[in-house]
Structures are given as C-alpha cells and as structure tokens.
Scaffold this active site. Structure first.
Site, PDB file in Angstrom:
ATOM      1  CG  ASN A  10      14.730   5.920  10.456  1.00  0.00           C
ATOM      2  OD1 ASN A  10      15.821   5.691   9.987  1.00  0.00           O
ATOM      3  ND2 ASN A  10      14.426   7.071  11.073  1.00  0.00           N
TER       4      ASN A  10
ATOM      5  CE  LYS B 134      -4.391   1.364   0.283  1.00  0.00           C
ATOM      6  NZ  LYS B 134      -5.134   1.105   1.536  1.00  0.00           N
ATOM      7  CG  HIS B 135      -0.239   4.788  -0.111  1.00  0.00           C
ATOM      8  ND1 HIS B 135      -0.718   5.440  -1.217  1.00  0.00           N
ATOM      9  CD2 HIS B 135      -1.280   4.664   0.748  1.00  0.00           C
ATOM     10  CE1 HIS B 135      -1.994   5.719  -1.026  1.00  0.00           C
ATOM     11  NE2 HIS B 135      -2.367   5.257   0.150  1.00  0.00           N
TER      12      HIS B 135
ATOM     13  CG  HIS C 153      16.018   7.829   1.971  1.00  0.00           C
ATOM     14  ND1 HIS C 153      17.219   7.157   1.961  1.00  0.00           N
ATOM     15  CD2 HIS C 153      15.886   8.349   3.219  1.00  0.00           C
ATOM     16  CE1 HIS C 153      17.799   7.283   3.149  1.00  0.00           C
ATOM     17  NE2 HIS C 153      17.017   8.004   3.922  1.00  0.00           N
TER      18      HIS C 153
END
Length: 526
Positions: free
Chosen positions: A420, A277-278, A526
């Site tokens: 993180n 999801k996303h 990231h």
C-alpha cells in the site's frame, strides 16, 4: 561415429555479412567447398573466392522471387543424412546428394524491419522460411553437421578447425545446435508477437518470450542464486539500451532498481530526479534544473538514499553530478551526460554511470511479465496518467492551484511505490513515502515518521508534511489512514475512490478541513 568430424563442404547464406569474407577465406584455405546463394555468393565471389551457386549444385533454379532456392532434397538431404548410417548413405549416393558439413545461416532481418516501422507487406516479405528450415535440420543432425547462426561463433569454429586438422568436436556442435534452436525460437516468437498485434490480439492463445543474453551476473538477489540479464521484445530506452561509461559490474539488484528509477524519472516533463532504494523511491522531485531537483529529492530521506540509485530525465550536467558524488551512490542513469558530469564521477571508481540515449515513453503500450509456479502472469503496462481534467472534487473545500499541482505530482510518484503506497509531497518534491505495508494506515504513519526524522536531521522546527498534500495508490478503506495524514499536517488528498466507505472518508476529510479529489484510477504495484 567419431566425435571429431572434418568440414569439407559448407553452405553459406547470410543477411548479416559481418565477418563473412574473413571466415569464408579461412574455409577456402582449409580446402572447404562453399555453396551459397544471392548476395552472399556475390560478396564472396567479388572478393575472389570460389563459390558454387546452390542452383548449380541442385540443378534447380531459384524461383518465386527467391522464395524457393534452398528448399531442395539435395540441400536438406545433405544436411539431414546421418553419417555412418548405411541406408542413409546409400540413398544419398543413389540420388547424388553430397553431404554438407557446415551450415552458416543468419535469418532475414525481420525484427529490424518491424523496429523501423515498415508496412505489413514488407514485414511479411522479411519472414525467412528456408533459413529456419535449414537451421533446424542441421541442428537436429548435429552429430554430423556444424551449424552457425551467430557471427560471434565464427571464432570458435576457426579455433577448433585449426586445432583438429579442419574438424569440429561434438561438444562444440552440440553447443552450436542449442544456440541455433534458441535463435529460431526467438525468431518465431518475434513473428508471432508481431502478427498478434496486427490482428488485434492482446493475449493470443500461445505466447513465447524470447531474449538474448546481455550479460551473466555474479548472482541473483542473493549470493546463492544464479542470474543473467537478457534483452528482447519491443525496443524501449532504459537499462537494455544503456552504455556503461564507468563503474564496476552491475548486479541483479542494481539492474532491477535502476529500471525502477528510470521509469519513474520518465514520468515528468520538468527536470526530475528519482532516488530509488530496493525498487522503491525514497525521494523524487521536479525543479527548474536537475541540481535543485536532486537536492529536494535527497532531502526527503537522505538516510535511505545512501547506496541508492539516481535517475534523471535530462542530460546530466557537471554541477548536478558533483552534488550526487557527495553521497555514496550505486548507479546513476541518464539519457545523456556532458563531459563535466563524466569527469565529476571519474574518481568514484565503483559508481556505475549508464547513458541510455533517450527516455522511455510512460504512455507507451507494452506488457509486464511475472512468473508464478507453472506459468506466467502477463498484463499491459500501467501507462495510465491522470490529468487535471480527470480529478473529481468530493469535499466541501476545493484544492488550491498549488495543492492541485502537488496532488498530481504525488499521485504520479505513487504509481511507482509498492502497495500500500502513501506519498506526501510539497512544492514538487516528495517529503514522506510509505511503501509496501499490509495496511494503508501504517503506510501513512511510516511516511509521516520518516518525514519527521528527515526534518530533525536537517535541524528544521517542523516536519515537511505540515502543509503538504498526500496521495494514496488505492482507496482508503477506512478513515483512519486519511486521519493519520491529517495529523501529519497534510491539507489535501488524492485517491482513486471507490470504497464502500467513501462517504465516511469524505465526511472525515470535511471535518478535518481537508480538500480531497478522486481520480477513478488506482495504481497498485505489488
């Protein structure tokens, strides 16, 4: 000069002969004289079409094993001479250079030759020289020349010639010129990328990124943004190779999330399911079969899984597909699917089913690219994989065999979670995931909180993090994140190590009775 120019003479030299005879016959029927070379000339002549060999037109024979055939003033002059320019026309008349109004060229199959693993000499021989020169010349002089480099554009030229008494419009010629320059640019990009690899240059002085439009998208991440999907570069199974079996059009976000899901599922040898999801996993599991793996992955975070992406690393079967169909899912991606699986999704008209034909190799080399203002950031793909032999036990207690298996599983999942990243796992399945937080301790707490919520929703007495292991994508800078994991019930930890406070973190793990291993490799995403 008139914006509409008739086509009286064409030069055709193609390696891809798809649609060639039909198009050439159309030109002949419209009174166009055809110049050609080699295999193209033979194919048209064998079909009964009248063709003039380039060598007969120029009075100069092909030579050097065909390397020199169209590199001649009568060819390039015919393409580059400006129509309506008195000086150009006088020079062309003096040197008996006839105008060429249409150029039909597609290039030697260099990309295909590289893709099939040909040797260095064969790849070099498939670098086209004359073709790009012809294309660039014709495209530059698009006011007077129509240039075709893609068989998909044959139909557009035919329609215009039929509508304009054998002529093309300036609007079409400019569009085709843009397509032509894009093709030569992509061709040179492929050659330069291959050559850099051959001489061992990971990051050459100049780099060109090229792609071919696969589909226009309704919008980007948000409705006010425009977007499109391009494919290109080294072949890799995934969304670029996928066949869409059913469902509505894929969106920008669908494609991004589906790629993330499939790359994660590919990490595992056992039957595996990843729910995304996303672009972050909300449940991952391995199992003896896909349906058990799916159930375990879904149990991690069934709330977030609603409207998500499901990826599997095996031929999708009907039982698993029927289980997936119980929950609203945007996309399912698999290497293959059996008839029962396809039938299970048939009633879900909006669900997209993608079949790729194969799984990507997680250990393969390659590059990732991200744009920044005024440039691009390139890096090699994160293909690092930690095995049992790489682990260094740093605590008084050594992990059990079961803990070691879960630690390796969790760390592999961690590689695909935005930093993180914290991943709790038990029994080959994620039970809590914390992603994308500014502090690692927050990721630990969020993952534990979501695990408790899932347990309560399932009517369980305790959170699945009790007795689990925990993975961190980078070192714990302080002991607080590790202690939060211990408070959630984790018994073993895997992390890269390398913090100036490693001794403090190890001491905290020992005091809590945790086993901990260092990997020496981090997986920031990231």
């Amino acid at each position: 000069m008139s914006a509409s120019l008739p086509i009286r003479r064409a030069l055709i030299s193609v390696s891809d002969k798809t649609g060639l005879l039909d198009f050439a016959r159309f030109l002949t029927d419209h009174g166009v004289d055809i110049l050609s070379t080699g295999g193209s000339a033979k194919a048209m002549r064998d079909a009964g079409l009248k063709v003039t060999e380039v060598a007969d037109h120029t009075g100069f024979p092909e030579m050097l094993d065909g390397r020199v055939k169209t590199l001649h003033p009568k060819i390039h002059g015919g393409l580059l001479g400006i129509r309506g320019n008195a000086a150009h026309e006088a020079a062309m008349a003096e040197h008996e250079i006839a105008p060429i109004d249409l150029l039909v060229v597609n290039l030697y199959p260099f990309e295909e030759t590289v893709a099939r693993g040909a040797d260095f000499e064969t790849c070099v021989e498939n670098i086209d020289i004359g073709g790009p020169a012809l294309i660039r010349g014709a495209a530059k002089n698009h006011d007077g020349v129509t240039v075709l480099v893609d068989v998909a554009d044959y139909a557009a030229v035919k329609l215009e010639m039929e509508a304009n008494n054998g002529a093309t419009t300036l609007e079409l010629r400019r569009r085709l010129a843009a397509t032509a320059y894009a093709r030569t640019g992509a061709y040179d990009a492929a050659i330069s990328r291959w050559f850099a690899g051959q001489v061992g240059e990971t990051f050459p002085r100049r780099v060109v990124v090229a792609g071919e439009l696969r589909q226009g998208l309704r919008y980007g991440e948000n409705p006010h943004q425009k977007a499109a999907f391009y494919v290109g570069g080294p072949a890799r199974p995934g969304i670029a190779t996928a066949r869409q079996i059913q469902g509505k059009e894929l969106s920008y976000n669908n494609l991004n999330d589906t790629d993330a899901a499939f790359e994660l599922a590919a990490e595992f040898d056992r039957p595996a399911v990843a729910i995304i999801k996303h672009a972050n996993p909300c449940g991952v599991s391995v199992g003896d079969d896909l349906v058990s793996a799916y159930r375990a992955a879904l149990a991690c975070d069934p709330v977030s899984a609603f409207g998500g992406i499901v990826a599997v690393n095996r031929r999708l079967d009907g039982v698993t597909a029927a289980e997936i169909a119980h929950l609203f899912t945007e996309v399912v991606i698999a290497p293959e699917a059996d008839d029962d699986a396809i039938a299970a999704f048939a009633a879900k008209k909006n669900l997209r089913l993608l079949l790729t034909g194969a799984m990507p190799d997680p250990s393969a080399t390659g590059f990732t690219l991200r744009t920044v203002a005024g440039g691009q950031l390139f890096q090699t793909r994160d293909n690092g994989r930690i095995t049992l032999a790489d682990l260094k036990v740093v605590t008084k207690r050594t992990p059990t065999e079961a803990e070691l298996a879960d630690l390796l599983f969790a760390f592999r999942v961690c590689k695909h979670v935005k930093s993180n990243a914290i991943v709790y796992a038990k029994g080959g399945a994620t039970v809590g995931i914390g992603a994308g937080q500014m502090s690692r301790v927050d990721s630990s707490r969020i993952a534990a909180w979501k695990a408790r919520e899932a347990a309560e929703a399932a009517g369980l007495a305790e959170s699945a993090t009790v007795g689990s292991v925990v993975a961190s994508d980078a070192f714990f800078p302080f002991a607080d994140g590790l202690l939060a994991a211990a408070a959630a019930g984790a018994t073993a930890v895997i992390q890269p190590g390398g913090s100036v406070r490693d001794a403090e973190v190890i001491a905290a793990a020992d005091e809590a009775g945790l086993a901990m291993v260092f990997t020496g490799m981090r997986h920031f995403r990231h």
